[in-house]
Design a protein around this motif. Sequence first.
Motif, PDB file in Angstrom:
ATOM      1  N   GLY A   3       0.599  -1.217  -0.099  1.00 54.21           N
ATOM      2  CA  GLY A   3       0.011  -0.053   0.049  1.00 54.21           C
ATOM      3  C   GLY A   3       0.827   1.207  -0.081  1.00 54.21           C
ATOM      4  O   GLY A   3       0.646   2.212  -0.519  1.00 54.21           O
ATOM      5  N   VAL A   4       1.865   1.497   0.849  1.00 53.12           N
ATOM      6  CA  VAL A   4       2.881   2.321   1.029  1.00 53.12           C
ATOM      7  C   VAL A   4       3.557   2.853  -0.491  1.00 53.12           C
ATOM      8  O   VAL A   4       4.069   3.697  -0.717  1.00 53.12           O
ATOM      9  CB  VAL A   4       3.719   2.548   2.110  1.00 53.12           C
ATOM     10  N   GLU A   5       3.552   1.560  -1.298  1.00 52.41           N
ATOM     11  CA  GLU A   5       4.258   1.763  -2.459  1.00 52.41           C
ATOM     12  C   GLU A   5       3.320   3.032  -3.446  1.00 52.41           C
ATOM     13  O   GLU A   5       4.007   3.495  -4.532  1.00 52.41           O
ATOM     14  CB  GLU A   5       4.563   0.466  -3.190  1.00 52.41           C
ATOM     15  N   MET A   6       2.296   2.939  -3.403  1.00 55.77           N
ATOM     16  CA  MET A   6       1.608   3.607  -4.313  1.00 55.77           C
ATOM     17  C   MET A   6       1.705   4.965  -4.183  1.00 55.77           C
ATOM     18  O   MET A   6       2.089   5.861  -5.424  1.00 55.77           O
ATOM     19  CB  MET A   6      -0.157   3.466  -3.748  1.00 55.77           C
ATOM     20  N   PRO A   7       1.788   5.784  -3.134  1.00 50.48           N
ATOM     21  CA  PRO A   7       2.249   7.216  -3.178  1.00 50.48           C
ATOM     22  C   PRO A   7       3.425   7.509  -3.901  1.00 50.48           C
ATOM     23  O   PRO A   7       4.001   8.237  -4.564  1.00 50.48           O
ATOM     24  CB  PRO A   7       2.218   7.633  -1.845  1.00 50.48           C
ATOM     25  N   ALA A   8       4.584   6.669  -3.571  1.00 55.09           N
ATOM     26  CA  ALA A   8       5.960   6.746  -4.280  1.00 55.09           C
ATOM     27  C   ALA A   8       5.599   6.526  -5.726  1.00 55.09           C
ATOM     28  O   ALA A   8       6.396   7.279  -6.484  1.00 55.09           O
ATOM     29  CB  ALA A   8       6.832   5.682  -3.640  1.00 55.09           C
ATOM     30  N   MET A   9       4.961   5.570  -6.149  1.00 48.90           N
ATOM     31  CA  MET A   9       5.097   5.349  -7.405  1.00 48.90           C
ATOM     32  C   MET A   9       4.205   6.508  -8.119  1.00 48.90           C
ATOM     33  O   MET A   9       4.623   6.821  -9.395  1.00 48.90           O
ATOM     34  CB  MET A   9       4.151   4.058  -7.807  1.00 48.90           C
ATOM     35  N   PHE A  10       3.340   7.096  -7.577  1.00 45.75           N
ATOM     36  CA  PHE A  10       2.723   8.377  -8.302  1.00 45.75           C
ATOM     37  C   PHE A  10       3.387   9.469  -8.396  1.00 45.75           C
ATOM     38  O   PHE A  10       3.399  10.180  -9.313  1.00 45.75           O
ATOM     39  CB  PHE A  10       1.382   8.775  -7.112  1.00 45.75           C
ATOM     40  N   VAL A  11       4.342   9.603  -7.282  1.00 43.26           N
ATOM     41  CA  VAL A  11       5.321  10.857  -7.443  1.00 43.26           C
ATOM     42  C   VAL A  11       6.572  10.610  -8.316  1.00 43.26           C
ATOM     43  O   VAL A  11       7.413  11.514  -8.443  1.00 43.26           O
ATOM     44  CB  VAL A  11       5.623  11.407  -6.055  1.00 43.26           C
ATOM     45  N   SER A  12       6.993   9.111  -8.732  1.00 43.45           N
ATOM     46  CA  SER A  12       8.101   8.903  -9.334  1.00 43.45           C
ATOM     47  C   SER A  12       8.289   9.865 -10.613  1.00 43.45           C
ATOM     48  O   SER A  12       9.456  10.559 -10.734  1.00 43.45           O
ATOM     49  CB  SER A  12       8.150   7.445  -9.533  1.00 43.45           C
ATOM     50  N   PRO A  13       7.166  10.051 -11.525  1.00 39.69           N
ATOM     51  CA  PRO A  13       7.654  10.774 -12.817  1.00 39.69           C
ATOM     52  C   PRO A  13       8.143  12.353 -12.343  1.00 39.69           C
ATOM     53  O   PRO A  13       8.777  12.858 -12.939  1.00 39.69           O
ATOM     54  CB  PRO A  13       6.300  10.772 -13.234  1.00 39.69           C
TER      55      PRO A  13
END
Length: 418
Positions: free
Chosen positions: A266-276
């Motif tokens: 679940g915590v991977e989601m925000p990191a993936m969203f902000v990666s770009p």
Amino acid sequence: MQQRGTARLFTIEAIFAGMHSTYWMSMCAFSGFMAVYLSYYGFSDALIGVTASAISAITIFYQLGVSSFSDRHPHIALKKIITVVYLAILALVAALALAPLPMVLMLLAYAVTGALANGMPGLYNAQIIQFVNAGLPLNLGWPRGVSALVYAVFAYFLGLLLESYQASVLMPIALVCIVAATVLVLVMPRPEQLVDDEPIPALAMPLPKTSLKQLLGASRVMQVFLLSAVFMSAGQSNMMLFLTRVVESKGGNEGALGLAMFLQAGVEMPAMFVSPWLMRRFRARAILSFSVFSYFVKSLIILFSTGIFGVYLAMAYSLFCFGLYGITSVYFVNSIVRQNERVRAQSLITVSGALSAVISNLAAGWVVQTYGISRLNLICAIFQAIAAGLMFYCAYLHLQSEKIQRTDGPLPFPLKLS
């Protein structure tokens, strides 16, 4: 006209999000609770390690074979290759779900299925990178973020489900998810169908074919990056294979295991969203270095935790681990190889992890059965420290060679490589 183009991009991203979400749901049911499932059928921890090692060994040969085939035949759509693989997975999972198998046959069927499924992220990444290299400015962050959230929620509810039902329920659930994933793969268009009257370089001007040895020999950066991935994968054997034993050692049950998996994904989601967004502002190598170092920090939290809340803290710290690594590594690798090597390059990330897992999973099962999970936690922390050191060295090499290392395909946003 611009609105139509934006809608077209969003449609591709949405299909990609669905492909990843259904894939990770199927993997959650198939291998997320691997130790629980195989233990239910009488597998010891050592035999579970043997099964995981067999998965990784098969993954290596399969992944190298299918990626080399795709690079040699660029006119064969990746979606066709992916669909064929999914049909094979579907048949094997159906056999596991519907037919009682002897232990040896079950081990073989499970290992082959796991190997075929393990190769899917590399094929997915290669497929979406084809759109990127064709000049379509796709955002890979939010589709991967959505799939991480879906996996997290699914893992939590599967954990609750296993408190009331037997582990045999997992295969029928995986079967349904694989059917949905196959349908979404078939819906995805090909890149050339979306680029109006513009040649795609990889198809219009194919480069001379290169061998795997030439691919690796041409880039010291690639070599060290993959070596770091080998140690990073070995350092995750406690989290990926024996998380259920880690949770049990801290006083948790199946419900706690599901919650731990929920937090980790679940915590991977925000990191993936902000990666770009991060890749517009920071060097890809810097993000990867921080991410791999975070894996080391996570391993230390597990090593020194005294209760289940320490496990939850480590899972929450995953925010800085695969959430950043997963997206950034795709673009980083794409930028340091030639056009006709990109499918194999993406697959090599999977292969490096599988190569490590052949030995590490086999050894991990023996360590847990002989010395206990605490000894494995210590070994994993050491491996993660080595992985972090290698990634820092990789970043240094990339810094030294960046003036001659130039990607020959457009990116959806300006990557800071210097």
